[in-house]
Design a protein around this motif. Structure first.
Motif, PDB file in Angstrom:
ATOM      1  N   HIS A  79       0.831  -1.210   0.000  1.00  0.00           N
ATOM      2  CA  HIS A  79       0.000   0.000   0.000  1.00  0.00           C
ATOM      3  C   HIS A  79       0.860   1.253   0.000  1.00  0.00           C
ATOM      4  O   HIS A  79       1.914   1.300   0.659  1.00  0.00           O
ATOM      5  CB  HIS A  79      -0.896   0.048   1.245  1.00  0.00           C
ATOM      6  CG  HIS A  79      -1.859  -1.092   1.308  1.00  0.00           C
ATOM      7  ND1 HIS A  79      -2.959  -1.163   0.487  1.00  0.00           N
ATOM      8  CD2 HIS A  79      -1.868  -2.205   2.056  1.00  0.00           C
ATOM      9  CE1 HIS A  79      -3.616  -2.288   0.748  1.00  0.00           C
ATOM     10  NE2 HIS A  79      -2.970  -2.937   1.684  1.00  0.00           N
ATOM     11  N   LEU A  80       0.365   2.263  -0.679  1.00  0.00           N
ATOM     12  CA  LEU A  80       0.996   3.585  -0.635  1.00  0.00           C
ATOM     13  C   LEU A  80       0.849   4.205   0.748  1.00  0.00           C
ATOM     14  O   LEU A  80       1.820   4.683   1.345  1.00  0.00           O
ATOM     15  CB  LEU A  80       0.323   4.492  -1.669  1.00  0.00           C
ATOM     16  CG  LEU A  80       0.494   4.077  -3.127  1.00  0.00           C
ATOM     17  CD1 LEU A  80      -0.681   4.578  -3.957  1.00  0.00           C
ATOM     18  CD2 LEU A  80       1.809   4.593  -3.663  1.00  0.00           C
ATOM     19  N   SER A  81      -0.382   4.216   1.239  1.00  0.00           N
ATOM     20  CA  SER A  81      -0.668   4.784   2.557  1.00  0.00           C
ATOM     21  C   SER A  81      -0.541   3.686   3.612  1.00  0.00           C
ATOM     22  O   SER A  81      -0.315   2.514   3.288  1.00  0.00           O
ATOM     23  CB  SER A  81      -2.081   5.373   2.575  1.00  0.00           C
ATOM     24  OG  SER A  81      -3.049   4.348   2.446  1.00  0.00           O
ATOM     25  N   ASN A  82      -0.712   4.085   4.873  1.00  0.00           N
ATOM     26  CA  ASN A  82      -0.707   3.113   5.971  1.00  0.00           C
ATOM     27  C   ASN A  82      -2.148   2.926   6.442  1.00  0.00           C
ATOM     28  O   ASN A  82      -2.651   3.730   7.239  1.00  0.00           O
ATOM     29  CB  ASN A  82       0.175   3.631   7.106  1.00  0.00           C
ATOM     30  CG  ASN A  82       0.141   2.701   8.309  1.00  0.00           C
ATOM     31  OD1 ASN A  82      -0.460   1.635   8.254  1.00  0.00           O
ATOM     32  ND2 ASN A  82       0.792   3.107   9.382  1.00  0.00           N
ATOM     33  N   PRO A  83      -2.823   1.880   5.958  1.00  0.00           N
ATOM     34  CA  PRO A  83      -4.241   1.721   6.301  1.00  0.00           C
ATOM     35  C   PRO A  83      -4.497   1.668   7.800  1.00  0.00           C
ATOM     36  O   PRO A  83      -5.553   2.101   8.266  1.00  0.00           O
ATOM     37  CB  PRO A  83      -4.619   0.398   5.621  1.00  0.00           C
ATOM     38  CG  PRO A  83      -3.669   0.282   4.483  1.00  0.00           C
ATOM     39  CD  PRO A  83      -2.372   0.851   4.996  1.00  0.00           C
ATOM     40  N   ALA A  84      -3.533   1.192   8.583  1.00  0.00           N
ATOM     41  CA  ALA A  84      -3.717   1.096  10.043  1.00  0.00           C
ATOM     42  C   ALA A  84      -3.856   2.466  10.689  1.00  0.00           C
ATOM     43  O   ALA A  84      -4.401   2.583  11.788  1.00  0.00           O
ATOM     44  CB  ALA A  84      -2.550   0.334  10.661  1.00  0.00           C
TER      45      ALA A  84
END
Ligand code: CA2
Length: 152
Positions: free
Chosen positions: A103-108
């Motif tokens: 992932h590009l972002s950090n979903p957590a």
């Protein structure tokens, strides 16, 4: 390693919009630029990439099945399907090649609905939160894993 299998880099819904919208979350880099960078990093590690994007869940399932005998490893950014798709979970479980959730972002660190990953329950590992660099780290992990296993 002339006959080395490629690393499949599979991208899910809306990632074709990268670079044009929501740059504060996803940055300004385009998916085409990520493809070029992935190909360069893979080449440094003796691998090529097959790079694809689809907004269609079943197409991603088909590509995972294709990767089963054609790919050395899979880098998968399933986009929002990460959090919802039993079909992608089952497809990953059904194949022997390692799948690296990326992932590009950090979903957590985002909304609660992004905290569950059905892809992650089946994947070998996860790389998230580094922007486009996540893909390059995932390519490195994929190539190292593939180079460890004979015949890949
Ligand atoms: O951070 C990631 O890489 C995500 O997989 C991106 C998905 C999101 O649903 C996941 O939770 C995390 C969204 C991809 C949509 O990409 C866009 C890019 C530009 C503009 C709009 C959407």
């Amino acid at each position: 390693m002339p006959d080395a299998k490629p690393i499949y880099v599979l991208n899910g819904p809306n990632l074709n919009l990268l670079g044009s919208r929501e740059p504060e979350i996803y940055g300004r880099v385009t998916l085409a630029e990520i493809e070029t960078a992935c190909a360069a990093r893979a080449a440094q590690m003796g691998r090529s990439v097959v790079f694809r994007q689809s907004n269609v869940e079943g197409e991603l399932v088909n590509w995972l099945q294709e990767a089963s005998d054609k790919a050395a490893a899979v880098v998968l950014n399933a986009g929002a399907y990460t959090h919802t798709s039993v079909a992608l979970h089952d497809a990953i479980k059904a194949i022997a090649v390692p799948v690296i959730e990326t992932h590009l972002s950090n979903p957590a660190a985002r909304e609660d609905f992004r905290h569950v990953s059905l892809v992650g329950k089946a994947a070998k590992g996860v790389i998230a939160g580094f922007g486009a660099t996540s893909y390059l780290l995932a390519i490195e992990a994929a190539a190292l894993l593939a180079n460890e296993s004979k015949g890949a």
